[in-house]
Design an enzyme around this catalytic site. Structure first.
Site, short mmCIF file in Angstrom:
data_model
loop_
_atom_site.label_atom_id
_atom_site.label_comp_id
_atom_site.label_asym_id
_atom_site.label_seq_id
_atom_site.Cartn_x
_atom_site.Cartn_y
_atom_site.Cartn_z
N TYR A 192 56.44 2.93 -18.61
CA TYR A 192 55.86 3.97 -18.03
C TYR A 192 57.22 5.03 -18.38
O TYR A 192 57.09 5.90 -19.33
CB TYR A 192 55.43 4.14 -17.03
N LYS A 247 57.07 7.87 -21.31
CA LYS A 247 58.03 8.65 -21.52
C LYS A 247 58.33 9.64 -22.06
O LYS A 247 58.77 11.00 -22.34
CB LYS A 247 57.59 9.86 -19.53
#
Length: 264
Positions: free
Chosen positions: A165, A169
């Protein structure tokens, strides 16, 4: 009104009735924008969608929902071919909220899950941004895009294993900068500003499970300077700022709204 009559494309993977999605959609409607919602779900949460439709009626705007899996080139193409002819005004904005946040120890995390994170959070965001840019090119008008990133693109999260994750990002930050570079000065193409927004921890259904772990809420709260988690309402103004003329000299930037988490 903050905007001239326009159509802002709102995108959420958790459903148009998701907490942040609902809040931002309503904020755009209240500010004078028509909204198109795209989501992988077949239909939005009915209770939340009723509220959204009520807001559209109250402010004399339009809102529609289209199922679309942004992991698929064909589905994105089909969705835009269907929605574009029905719009009252050309698309002049995008809020790209779609994302997943799978987590697990890096020694055990399946590479297929890592690939899925990147495909949804990064490649999927690119697919929709590309589709919007093509529509903007056809209408020959200016536009503004907001790609939802995360403070996790800057730092690693304490107490939770989110290598995939976090990496995705950070990639969204770079995607925003790169698209801004191309679409801010490309000859024979209208100006498209592209910025990213990096929230800190938000109290939503998505974070509720992690917060059940002993000591997790105390740690997350103590990790930022305001000593609390954010609420979805606190991202209304940042999104509207990035979409509107108030940020007219801002592109290729990231607006971090994290309660001071990354400023220690």
């Amino acid at each position: 009104m903050l905007f001239r009559p326009l159509t802002l494309l709102f995108l959420s993977v958790t459903g148009a009735g998701g907490l942040v999605g609902t809040t931002v959609t309503q904020a755009i409607l209240e500010s004078g924008g028509d909204v198109v919602c795209l989501d992988v779900m077949e239909a939005p949460n009915q209770a939340e969608w009723t509220n959204i439709e009520a807001a559209a009626k109250k402010y004399a705007r339009t809102v529609s929902y289209h199922q679309c899996n942004q992991r698929s080139d064909d589905e994105v193409t089909t969705a835009f071919a269907k929605l574009a002819p029905a719009l009252r005004h050309p698309i002049r904005g995008l809020v790209a909220c779609a994302g997943v946040s799978d987590h697990g120890p890096a020694t055990e995390f399946p590479s297929s899950s890592f690939t899925r994170l990147l495909d949804v959070n990064v490649t999927g965001t690119f697919r929709v941004a590309q589709a919007v840019a093509r529509e903007v090119g056809r209408s020959n008008d200016t536009a503004s895009m907001v790609l939802i990133a995360s403070m996790s693109g800057y730092v690693s999260n304490k107490g939770v294993d989110t290598a995939g994750y976090n990496s995705s990002k950070a990639a969204v930050h770079q995607l925003a900068r790169s698209l801004a570079a191309e679409w801010g000065s490309r000859v024979n193409m209208p100006l498209i500003r592209v910025n990213s927004l990096s929230p800190g921890y938000i109290r939503t259904a998505a974070t509720a499970e992690a917060l059940k772990r002993p000591g997790m809420e105390t740690q997350w709260v103590g990790d930022n300077m305001l000593y609390r988690l954010s609420t979805a309402d606190e991202f209304r103004a940042p999104v509207l700022f990035l979409l509107g003329d108030g940020s007219s000299f801002m592109t290729g930037a990231d607006l971090r709204v994290d309660g001071g988490h990354c400023a220690w």
